[in-house]
Design a protein around this motif. Structure first.
Motif, PDB file in Angstrom:
ATOM      1  N   LYS A  83     -59.891  81.604 -57.498  1.00 58.20           N
ATOM      2  CA  LYS A  83     -59.079  81.673 -58.714  1.00 58.20           C
ATOM      3  C   LYS A  83     -59.602  80.756 -59.812  1.00 58.20           C
ATOM      4  O   LYS A  83     -58.850  80.370 -60.707  1.00 58.20           O
ATOM      5  N   LEU A  84     -60.874  80.435 -59.759  1.00 62.51           N
ATOM      6  CA  LEU A  84     -61.432  79.557 -60.794  1.00 62.51           C
ATOM      7  C   LEU A  84     -61.260  80.141 -62.189  1.00 62.51           C
ATOM      8  O   LEU A  84     -61.040  79.418 -63.155  1.00 62.51           O
ATOM      9  N   GLU A  85     -61.359  81.432 -62.316  1.00 65.01           N
ATOM     10  CA  GLU A  85     -61.322  82.056 -63.630  1.00 65.01           C
ATOM     11  C   GLU A  85     -59.909  82.358 -64.111  1.00 65.01           C
ATOM     12  O   GLU A  85     -59.722  82.759 -65.256  1.00 65.01           O
ATOM     13  N   ASP A  86     -58.907  82.170 -63.263  1.00 67.84           N
ATOM     14  CA  ASP A  86     -57.530  82.449 -63.663  1.00 67.84           C
ATOM     15  C   ASP A  86     -57.073  81.479 -64.749  1.00 67.84           C
ATOM     16  O   ASP A  86     -57.435  80.302 -64.754  1.00 67.84           O
ATOM     17  N   LYS A  87     -56.221  81.976 -65.633  1.00 68.97           N
ATOM     18  CA  LYS A  87     -55.639  81.123 -66.667  1.00 68.97           C
ATOM     19  C   LYS A  87     -54.193  80.749 -66.347  1.00 68.97           C
ATOM     20  O   LYS A  87     -53.573  79.988 -67.074  1.00 68.97           O
ATOM     21  N   SER A  88     -53.658  81.296 -65.263  1.00 67.24           N
ATOM     22  CA  SER A  88     -52.268  81.050 -64.901  1.00 67.24           C
ATOM     23  C   SER A  88     -52.162  79.919 -63.874  1.00 67.24           C
ATOM     24  O   SER A  88     -52.985  79.825 -62.963  1.00 67.24           O
ATOM     25  N   TYR A  89     -51.131  79.117 -64.034  1.00 70.36           N
ATOM     26  CA  TYR A  89     -50.858  78.010 -63.104  1.00 70.36           C
ATOM     27  C   TYR A  89     -50.614  78.541 -61.701  1.00 70.36           C
ATOM     28  O   TYR A  89     -49.908  79.525 -61.509  1.00 70.36           O
ATOM     29  N   ASP A  90     -51.216  77.890 -60.720  1.00 68.27           N
ATOM     30  CA  ASP A  90     -51.017  78.232 -59.317  1.00 68.27           C
ATOM     31  C   ASP A  90     -50.482  76.989 -58.615  1.00 68.27           C
ATOM     32  O   ASP A  90     -51.202  76.005 -58.446  1.00 68.27           O
ATOM     33  N   HIS A  91     -49.220  77.027 -58.213  1.00 62.66           N
ATOM     34  CA  HIS A  91     -48.589  75.813 -57.671  1.00 62.66           C
ATOM     35  C   HIS A  91     -49.325  75.279 -56.447  1.00 62.66           C
ATOM     36  O   HIS A  91     -49.539  74.072 -56.314  1.00 62.66           O
ATOM     37  N   ASP A  92     -49.729  76.168 -55.554  1.00 65.87           N
ATOM     38  CA  ASP A  92     -50.382  75.725 -54.320  1.00 65.87           C
ATOM     39  C   ASP A  92     -51.697  75.010 -54.601  1.00 65.87           C
ATOM     40  O   ASP A  92     -52.073  74.072 -53.898  1.00 65.87           O
ATOM     41  N   LEU A  93     -52.402  75.448 -55.635  1.00 65.74           N
ATOM     42  CA  LEU A  93     -53.709  74.857 -55.944  1.00 65.74           C
ATOM     43  C   LEU A  93     -53.615  73.714 -56.952  1.00 65.74           C
ATOM     44  O   LEU A  93     -54.412  72.783 -56.914  1.00 65.74           O
ATOM     45  N   ASP A  94     -52.646  73.785 -57.865  1.00 61.65           N
ATOM     46  CA  ASP A  94     -52.677  72.901 -59.035  1.00 61.65           C
ATOM     47  C   ASP A  94     -51.692  71.734 -59.003  1.00 61.65           C
ATOM     48  O   ASP A  94     -51.912  70.733 -59.684  1.00 61.65           O
ATOM     49  N   ALA A  95     -50.598  71.847 -58.239  1.00 57.57           N
ATOM     50  CA  ALA A  95     -49.568  70.807 -58.302  1.00 57.57           C
ATOM     51  C   ALA A  95     -50.112  69.448 -57.882  1.00 57.57           C
ATOM     52  O   ALA A  95     -49.941  68.440 -58.589  1.00 57.57           O
ATOM     53  N   ASP A  96     -50.769  69.396 -56.722  1.00 54.12           N
ATOM     54  CA  ASP A  96     -51.309  68.115 -56.241  1.00 54.12           C
ATOM     55  C   ASP A  96     -52.403  67.593 -57.168  1.00 54.12           C
ATOM     56  O   ASP A  96     -52.516  66.381 -57.398  1.00 54.12           O
ATOM     57  N   PHE A  97     -53.202  68.496 -57.711  1.00 49.02           N
ATOM     58  CA  PHE A  97     -54.274  68.082 -58.615  1.00 49.02           C
ATOM     59  C   PHE A  97     -53.699  67.422 -59.869  1.00 49.02           C
ATOM     60  O   PHE A  97     -54.173  66.361 -60.301  1.00 49.02           O
ATOM     61  N   LEU A  98     -52.665  68.021 -60.455  1.00 50.09           N
ATOM     62  CA  LEU A  98     -52.071  67.461 -61.662  1.00 50.09           C
ATOM     63  C   LEU A  98     -51.409  66.116 -61.385  1.00 50.09           C
ATOM     64  O   LEU A  98     -51.455  65.206 -62.219  1.00 50.09           O
ATOM     65  N   GLU A  99     -50.794  65.989 -60.221  1.00 54.90           N
ATOM     66  CA  GLU A  99     -50.228  64.694 -59.841  1.00 54.90           C
ATOM     67  C   GLU A  99     -51.335  63.651 -59.737  1.00 54.90           C
ATOM     68  O   GLU A  99     -51.211  62.526 -60.237  1.00 54.90           O
ATOM     69  N   GLU A 100     -52.448  64.019 -59.092  1.00 58.88           N
ATOM     70  CA  GLU A 100     -53.545  63.078 -58.896  1.00 58.88           C
ATOM     71  C   GLU A 100     -54.148  62.611 -60.213  1.00 58.88           C
ATOM     72  O   GLU A 100     -54.348  61.407 -60.418  1.00 58.88           O
ATOM     73  N   VAL A 101     -54.435  63.547 -61.133  1.00 57.71           N
ATOM     74  CA  VAL A 101     -55.067  63.131 -62.390  1.00 57.71           C
ATOM     75  C   VAL A 101     -54.123  62.281 -63.222  1.00 57.71           C
ATOM     76  O   VAL A 101     -54.578  61.385 -63.957  1.00 57.71           O
ATOM     77  N   THR A 102     -52.817  62.507 -63.104  1.00 55.03           N
ATOM     78  CA  THR A 102     -51.855  61.673 -63.825  1.00 55.03           C
ATOM     79  C   THR A 102     -51.881  60.249 -63.297  1.00 55.03           C
ATOM     80  O   THR A 102     -51.876  59.279 -64.077  1.00 55.03           O
ATOM     81  N   TRP A 103     -51.932  60.102 -61.977  1.00 53.28           N
ATOM     82  CA  TRP A 103     -52.049  58.764 -61.393  1.00 53.28           C
ATOM     83  C   TRP A 103     -53.335  58.083 -61.860  1.00 53.28           C
ATOM     84  O   TRP A 103     -53.333  56.905 -62.234  1.00 53.28           O
ATOM     85  N   LEU A 104     -54.428  58.820 -61.827  1.00 47.68           N
ATOM     86  CA  LEU A 104     -55.720  58.251 -62.225  1.00 47.68           C
ATOM     87  C   LEU A 104     -55.702  57.808 -63.684  1.00 47.68           C
ATOM     88  O   LEU A 104     -56.228  56.749 -64.035  1.00 47.68           O
TER      89      LEU A 104
END
Length: 499
Positions: A23-44
């Motif tokens: 789903k690299l090319e998708d423009k839609s949010y994917d909770h299973d793939l993106d939720a943890d990533f967004l949490e991580e970058v916010t912490w960083l």
């Protein structure tokens, strides 16, 4: 304007076909793939913003971020898998991504490097991982250290030693060019005739650069989202390995071919064990997170309700009609709420919010009740278990709750010491770091003995008591012992040079 980065093709094939890339090319949010990533970058982002302090020069900012990483991520050796239990322990460690390394506060050298690279990314710094050829495994380069790309050079930071590599004559931070051309730069890291730094100038001349670009940073949807963020919401969500590779061109002694760093993808692959791994592995994961899931009360008039008052408080909330129950059955209200103090303290710690009733120190203190209160806390957890399961709690469950509550206290004590150090309260930091190794029981040894001893030495050093710091560093027997002895040697040399 998005396109798949050309360096994607340098990954081993087994990772190119992994599910994250479908789903690299998708423009839609994917909770299973993106939720943890967004949490991580916010912490960083939050950590890097306060860890850099007032530094402005890129090299000074990188140095500050590296120092934060070394003090806050205790170095551990990966367990040796000589039994099913040890294999489960190894799998547990190797599956950690940066968010979990930050949350747990410990990691192997490569995980420290990964955190450092990503902290730098949030400050618009390009930091790459360097490796050298391994004659025993030609297809797998030997990892070395992370390096900052700055002014056409690569500045070297060693996450195993816990030190930047010193430049010629011990001045400044060495570049790859200096390490390759001035033999004394790396030779100066030898402790004695029996203990040698494992990399030499001849190997530095064959260094290759590996770029961190784990799946989230390569996706189209993160590029779209990043373009919409501004002000305090701004966070770096993307990476361009191709652009970083262009910045590396022409750096002396660096191999022309630049590849993606495969280690992050190995960690992501390891995470599949969460679904398919053996029972021991899943139990270890649950135990790892357990201290963060122990609840407590937080109100405007007291820092911590006594456990025995809990049911009375809940009844009062019901009478007031002000409570709401979420999916985790957590009671929330305006005057009083149940929180998870270690979790809350950790997130506030990352943000640099330390003081007041909504600060990290407040919640860490909630997470470390006195020894006379520990039994009451355990009794409340046991009561919850019995209500939820409609049966008496087995002895092993009671013992588990007892250990988890004590581990929560150990973590909070150590992290309070780190906050005190950040605030320049070195005497207070010393008190916590001396306390951390003492808070042990036969069934709950402290995991912070090495980190507490190192940070105690750093507190003594910062307070101007170099002799005490040297003694602590020389006595150390942790995975960072080699680098700590080097630090002790430098402190001795500095003391001799001072009139």
């Amino acid at each position: 304007e998005w396109k798949r980065d050309p360096l994607f093709a340098t990954l081993p094939e087994k990772y190119q076909s992994a599910p994250w890339f479908e789903k690299l090319e998708d423009k839609s949010y994917d909770h299973d793939l993106d939720a943890d990533f967004l949490e991580e970058v916010t912490w960083l982002r939050d950590i890097s913003n306060h860890a850099r302090g007032r530094e402005r020069d890129d090299l000074a900012v990188a140095t500050a971020l590296f120092d934060w990483t070394i003090r806050n991520i205790q170095l551990i050796d990966p367990p040796k898998p000589q039994s099913p239990v040890q294999q489960a322990l190894l799998d547990q460690v190797l599956r950690r991504v940066p968010a979990e390394v930050l949350l747990q506060g410990e990691g192997v050298a490569a995980q420290r490097a990964w955190v450092f690279v990503l902290l730098g990314r949030q400050q618009k710094l390009d930091i790459v991982m360097l490796a050298v050829p391994d004659p025993d495994r030609p297809d797998q380069p030997r990892p070395w250290l992370p390096a900052l790309v700055h002014d056409g050079q690569l500045y070297l930071f060693d996450t195993t030693l816990g030190l930047p590599i010193p430049g010629p004559g011990g001045k400044g931070i060495a570049t790859l060019t200096q390490a390759a051309e001035v033999e004394s730069v790396l030779a100066s890291l030898d402790l004695d005739e029996s203990h040698h730094y494992p990399f030499k100038a001849t190997e530095a001349k064959q260094a290759m650069a590996l770029v961190e670009a784990s799946p989230g940073y390569l996706s189209r949807r993160m590029k779209v989202l990043e373009s919409q963020l501004a002000g305090d919401e701004r966070v770096v969500l993307t990476a361009s390995p191709e652009q970083i590779a262009r910045r590396l061109k022409g750096i002396p002694h660096l191999a022309p071919e630049v590849k993606l760093w495969a280690a992050p993808y190995e960690a992501y692959a390891q995470r599949q064990l969460e679904k398919t791994g053996p029972r021991q592995f899943k139990e270890l994961l649950a135990l790892e997170m357990a201290p963060f899931k122990v609840p407590g009360f937080h109100g405007s008039r007291s820092t911590m309700m006594k456990p025995g008052e809990r049911q009375e408080a809940l009844d009062e909330l019901v009478r007031q009609g002000e409570n709401q129950i979420d999916s985790r059955k957590t009671v929330v209200s305006r005057p009083l709420r149940i929180v998870f103090p270690l979790w809350a303290g950790r997130l506030l710690h990352f943000r640099g919010d330390y003081d007041g009733e909504s600060g990290a120190k407040h919640f860490y203190m909630m997470a470390r009740p006195g020894n006379d209160q520990l039994g009451e806390h355990v009794a409340e957890l046991v009561s919850d278990y019995q209500i939820a399961n409609e049966q008496a709690a087995p002895r092993d469950i009671i013992q588990k709750y007892d250990r988890v509550v004590f581990r929560r206290k150990q973590n909070a004590t150590y992290w309070l010491g780190l906050i005190s150090f950040d605030e320049g309260q070195y005497q207070t930091a010393e008190d916590y770091f001396r306390m951390a190794p003492l808070e042990i029981r036969p069934d709950v040894p402290s995991q912070w003995i090495a980190g507490a001893k190192y940070n105690l030495a750093r507190a003594c050093e910062a307070a101007g008591r170099s002799a005490e710091a040297i003694k602590l560093l020389e006595e150390d027997d942790s995975p960072q012992r080699y680098g700590n002895r080097l630090r002790a040697r430098r402190l001795k040399e500095a003391a001799k040079a001072t009139p």
